[in-house]
Write an enzyme that holds these catalytic residues in place. Structure first.
Site, PDB file in Angstrom:
ATOM      1  N   SER A  55       0.853  -1.191   0.000  1.00  0.00           N
ATOM      2  CA  SER A  55       0.000   0.000   0.000  1.00  0.00           C
ATOM      3  C   SER A  55       0.889   1.241   0.000  1.00  0.00           C
ATOM      4  O   SER A  55       2.117   1.146   0.040  1.00  0.00           O
ATOM      5  CB  SER A  55      -0.924   0.016   1.234  1.00  0.00           C
TER       6      SER A  55
ATOM      7  N   ILE B 118       3.127   4.536  -0.455  1.00  0.00           N
ATOM      8  CA  ILE B 118       4.210   4.930  -1.352  1.00  0.00           C
ATOM      9  C   ILE B 118       4.811   3.714  -2.052  1.00  0.00           C
ATOM     10  O   ILE B 118       5.112   3.750  -3.245  1.00  0.00           O
ATOM     11  CB  ILE B 118       5.299   5.700  -0.575  1.00  0.00           C
TER      12      ILE B 118
ATOM     13  N   ASN C  32      11.903   0.508   0.880  1.00  0.00           N
ATOM     14  CA  ASN C  32      10.876   1.464   1.276  1.00  0.00           C
ATOM     15  C   ASN C  32      10.180   1.088   2.580  1.00  0.00           C
ATOM     16  O   ASN C  32       9.608   1.962   3.245  1.00  0.00           O
ATOM     17  CB  ASN C  32       9.829   1.556   0.150  1.00  0.00           C
TER      18      ASN C  32
ATOM     19  N   TYR D 177      11.507   7.170  15.567  1.00  0.00           N
ATOM     20  CA  TYR D 177      11.257   7.191  14.121  1.00  0.00           C
ATOM     21  C   TYR D 177      12.134   8.225  13.426  1.00  0.00           C
ATOM     22  O   TYR D 177      12.813   7.925  12.437  1.00  0.00           O
ATOM     23  CB  TYR D 177       9.785   7.483  13.831  1.00  0.00           C
TER      24      TYR D 177
ATOM     25  N   LYS E 266      15.194   7.685  10.596  1.00  0.00           N
ATOM     26  CA  LYS E 266      15.262   8.265   9.256  1.00  0.00           C
ATOM     27  C   LYS E 266      16.522   9.120   9.088  1.00  0.00           C
ATOM     28  O   LYS E 266      17.055   9.226   7.977  1.00  0.00           O
ATOM     29  CB  LYS E 266      14.003   9.080   8.968  1.00  0.00           C
TER      30      LYS E 266
ATOM     31  N   THR F  44      -1.087   7.678   3.639  1.00  0.00           N
ATOM     32  CA  THR F  44      -0.821   6.240   3.687  1.00  0.00           C
ATOM     33  C   THR F  44      -1.385   5.708   5.004  1.00  0.00           C
ATOM     34  O   THR F  44      -2.008   6.446   5.772  1.00  0.00           O
ATOM     35  CB  THR F  44       0.698   5.947   3.635  1.00  0.00           C
TER      36      THR F  44
END
Length: 266
Positions: free
Chosen positions: A15, A17, A86, A151, A155, A186
């Protein structure tokens, strides 16, 4: 998989991106290996096959060693021309309140799986003298993530890792791209428990298709870094380069602190 069409690997492709990025590669003549850990993957693979693309779906949880082995085993004997790592997960809330197991899951997927998959994929590409490796980073990589600390830090790792690899392989025929979306429509915010009570969860977001289209262009051009999405997201990317960390941390708090979403809907 055919010998006449290039092959793209997309993780987190059930689902959002990832699925839209898979659609981009399918529409540009690539066969696909798609991965996700949820049951939506098979439905996504069926949609992708409708265009005539050959698709191999590998359902595996990349947070685990077993899941990573399953994916790499499925790639055995295949030439991966493009690999888009991803798959990612987030966790909202104050660090003192979140469960350590959830924090570790973010690290396991966003950091550990990224490194463990990138190593064999990049080695094979460098040995051939061609290939494209891509990572889904985030504009969050540029700011301390108050109420989303693990998180954002994950990244930041992905961003630094990708840019370092791009420099290492610049003369090998291989390119490494980190693309940086902002808040995107998303399932991310639902899964991170941020959808209903945070400002970032309730605000208008970029379309996943727009992000994926720009990411695809950056990958095939071999760009090292690209902020993908709306003009607002691109402005956030520029601001992230110049604003002090303290200012960015305070701004992130206003977006991600539980309760900040009250009254945020239009």
């Amino acid at each position: 998989m055919t010998d006449t069409r290039p092959l793209a690997l997309i993780t987190g492709a059930s689902s959002g991106i990832g699925l839209e990025l898979a659609r981009q590669f399918a529409s540009h003549g690539y066969d696909l290996v798609v991965n996700a850990e949820d049951e939506e993957l098979e439905a996504a693979a069926r949609q992708l096959r409708e265009s005539g693309t050959e698709v191999r779906a590998v359902r595996a949880d990349l947070r685990t060693g077993e899941g990573r082995f399953l994916l790499l085993d499925a790639l055995d004997g295949l030439t991966v021309d493009v690999a888009a790592l991803n798959a990612g997960v987030g966790q909202g809330g104050a660090f003192v309140d979140t469960d350590l197991t959830d924090d570790q899951a973010v690290i396991d997927l966003n950091v550990t799986a990224t490194v463990r998959l990138a190593k064999p994929l990049l080695r094979a590409m460098v040995a051939r003298g061609e290939g494209r490796l891509a990572f889904t980073s985030s504009v969050a990589a540029q700011m301390p993530g108050s109420f989303q600390p693990v998180y954002n830090a994950s990244k930041s790792f992905v961003q630094s890792f990708a840019q370092a690899l791009a420099e290492e392989v610049k003369d090998t025929g291989v390119t490494v791209t980190a693309f940086m979306p902002g808040p995107t429509e998303t399932e991310f915010f639902d899964r991170a428990d941020m959808a209903d009570d945070t400002r970032v969860g309730t605000m208008k977001k970029d379309a996943a298709a727009q992000v994926a289209e720009q990411a695809f262009e950056a990958i095939v051009k071999g760009e090292k870094k690209a902020v993908t999405g709306s003009l607002m997201t691109k402005a956030q990317g520029l601001a992230g380069k110049v604003l002090p960390d303290g200012v960015k941390a305070a701004a992130h708090r206003r977006l991600a602190e539980p309760g900040s979403g009250e009254g945020a809907r239009d």
